[in-house]
Design a protein around this motif. Structure first.
Motif, short mmCIF file in Angstrom:
data_model
loop_
_atom_site.label_atom_id
_atom_site.label_comp_id
_atom_site.label_asym_id
_atom_site.label_seq_id
_atom_site.Cartn_x
_atom_site.Cartn_y
_atom_site.Cartn_z
N HIS A 44 25.23 -0.52 44.99
CA HIS A 44 25.75 0.99 45.04
C HIS A 44 27.37 1.25 44.77
N GLN A 45 27.90 0.13 45.62
CA GLN A 45 29.51 0.16 45.26
C GLN A 45 29.81 -0.31 43.56
N LEU A 46 29.03 -1.20 43.34
CA LEU A 46 29.39 -1.68 41.92
C LEU A 46 29.11 -0.36 40.88
N VAL A 47 28.15 0.27 41.04
CA VAL A 47 27.69 1.57 40.34
C VAL A 47 28.99 2.50 40.34
N LYS A 48 29.41 2.76 41.39
CA LYS A 48 30.43 3.89 41.81
C LYS A 48 31.56 3.28 41.27
N ASN A 49 31.94 2.30 41.10
CA ASN A 49 33.06 1.67 40.37
C ASN A 49 32.94 1.50 38.97
N CYS A 50 31.93 2.10 38.27
CA CYS A 50 31.49 1.82 37.00
C CYS A 50 31.40 3.32 36.35
N PRO A 51 32.32 4.24 36.65
CA PRO A 51 32.00 5.71 35.65
C PRO A 51 32.11 5.35 34.16
N PRO A 52 31.46 6.35 33.69
CA PRO A 52 30.84 7.41 33.91
C PRO A 52 29.28 7.46 34.34
N LEU A 53 28.70 6.28 34.83
CA LEU A 53 27.48 6.09 35.39
C LEU A 53 27.31 7.02 36.49
N ASP A 54 26.02 7.57 36.48
CA ASP A 54 25.77 8.50 37.90
C ASP A 54 25.41 7.75 39.03
N GLU A 55 26.07 8.11 40.08
CA GLU A 55 26.07 7.42 41.57
C GLU A 55 24.89 8.01 42.23
N ASN A 56 24.01 6.95 42.33
CA ASN A 56 22.67 7.35 43.15
C ASN A 56 23.03 7.23 44.79
N SER A 57 21.94 7.51 45.21
CA SER A 57 22.23 7.25 46.79
C SER A 57 21.99 5.82 47.15
N GLY A 87 15.44 -1.20 35.63
CA GLY A 87 14.74 -0.79 34.98
C GLY A 87 13.37 -0.38 35.22
N TYR A 88 12.22 -0.11 34.55
CA TYR A 88 10.90 0.09 35.07
C TYR A 88 9.97 0.26 33.68
N LEU A 89 8.79 0.03 33.78
CA LEU A 89 7.55 0.07 32.80
C LEU A 89 7.39 1.39 32.90
N VAL A 90 7.39 2.39 31.69
CA VAL A 90 7.02 3.65 31.96
C VAL A 90 5.46 3.78 32.20
N PRO A 91 5.22 4.51 33.25
CA PRO A 91 3.77 4.53 33.93
C PRO A 91 2.75 4.44 32.93
N GLU A 92 2.93 5.67 31.81
CA GLU A 92 1.73 6.15 31.13
C GLU A 92 1.94 5.23 29.59
N ARG A 93 3.21 4.53 29.60
CA ARG A 93 3.46 3.71 28.51
C ARG A 93 3.76 2.30 28.85
N PRO A 94 3.03 1.66 29.14
CA PRO A 94 3.50 0.05 29.80
C PRO A 94 4.09 -0.73 28.71
N ASP A 95 3.99 -0.42 27.61
CA ASP A 95 4.65 -1.04 26.40
C ASP A 95 6.10 -0.71 26.35
N THR A 96 6.63 0.21 27.27
CA THR A 96 8.08 0.76 27.07
C THR A 96 8.70 0.27 28.24
N LEU A 97 9.85 -0.54 28.09
CA LEU A 97 10.58 -0.67 29.40
C LEU A 97 11.87 0.27 29.11
N PHE A 98 12.10 1.04 30.09
CA PHE A 98 13.07 2.12 30.28
C PHE A 98 14.12 1.24 31.03
N ILE A 99 15.27 1.39 30.70
CA ILE A 99 16.28 0.74 31.24
C ILE A 99 17.33 1.98 32.02
N TRP A 100 17.26 1.74 33.46
CA TRP A 100 17.88 2.82 34.24
C TRP A 100 19.50 3.00 34.21
N GLN A 101 19.96 1.78 34.62
CA GLN A 101 21.45 1.68 34.41
C GLN A 101 21.94 0.22 34.04
N VAL A 102 23.08 0.10 33.48
CA VAL A 102 23.35 -1.09 33.32
C VAL A 102 25.03 -1.07 33.86
#
Length: 201
Positions: A44-57, A87-102
């Motif tokens: 959480h602190q890392l993401v907070k220190n990396c604008p413009p990434l969205d800060e999640n809870s 990241g996560y595998l898109v539920p209806e497309r398990p051949d697709t990896l969605f990268i949430w944040q880096v």
């Protein structure tokens, strides 16, 4: 400036092959591993220190480091967290990896850490059937766009960008539009990673 060399804490996690030294005298070891729920607050602190990434809870970050640990990765230098990719595998497309944040600290930037983290996730057993990579960015996040264009070049892949969530329609003008970036990895991406694992970028 020290060179980063990348090492998995557990070879069975499918983390990255160590990177080349590039001929520099001092090398700093970066450990790549699957996150644990105890990493949530630090993430959480890392993401907070990396604008413009969205800060999640913090709760969201706890879920990322537990429920989504199999498709996420952390990077450590001297037991200090310097990078996180979720990241996560898109539920209806398990051949697709969605990268949430880096997210990468200043210390880890400029030497390919983000690329190595994405590689680490793709090498996981649960990503063996992944053939597409997706992420979303805002127009101001030029660093993320550059990263994913670089990933597409490394795979020799197509790169598509379309609006996924619109500022007015989806965010009621409270947030900039989110662009969906999509990269086709080909039919068998992991062997192709072997020839590029030591590249920097």
């Amino acid at each position: 400036m020290k060179t980063l060399s990348f090492h998995p804490t557990d070879p069975n996690e499918g983390a990255c092959i160590p990177s080349a030294d590039m001929g520099k005298s001092a090398t700093t070891k970066v450990l790549l591993r699957q996150p644990r729920s105890e990493d949530g607050v630090v993430v959480h602190q890392l993401v907070k220190n990396c604008p413009p990434l969205d800060e999640n809870s913090i709760y969201c970050n706890l879920l990322q480091t537990s429920h989504f640990a199999g498709t996420s990765i952390v990077a450590e230098i001297d037991k200090q967290l310097v990078g996180f990719a979720s990241g996560y595998l898109v539920p209806e497309r398990p051949d697709t990896l969605f990268i949430w944040q880096v997210a990468v600290t200043q210390e880890g930037r400029g030497q390919g850490l983000a690329w190595h983290m994405i590689q680490g996730i793709l090498r996981r057993p649960n990503c063996i059937h992944v053939r597409n990579l997706e992420t979303t960015i805002t127009p101001v996040n030029t660093a993320s766009e550059a990263l994913f264009r670089s990933v597409a070049r490394r795979f020799g892949s197509t790169f598509y960008a379309t609006v996924m969530f619109e500022r007015e329609r989806h965010f009621q003008s409270l947030h900039d539009s989110k662009w969906l970036l999509r990269i086709g990895l080909g039919n068998n991406p992991v062997p192709r990673l072997n020839s590029t694992s030591s590249q920097q970028g």
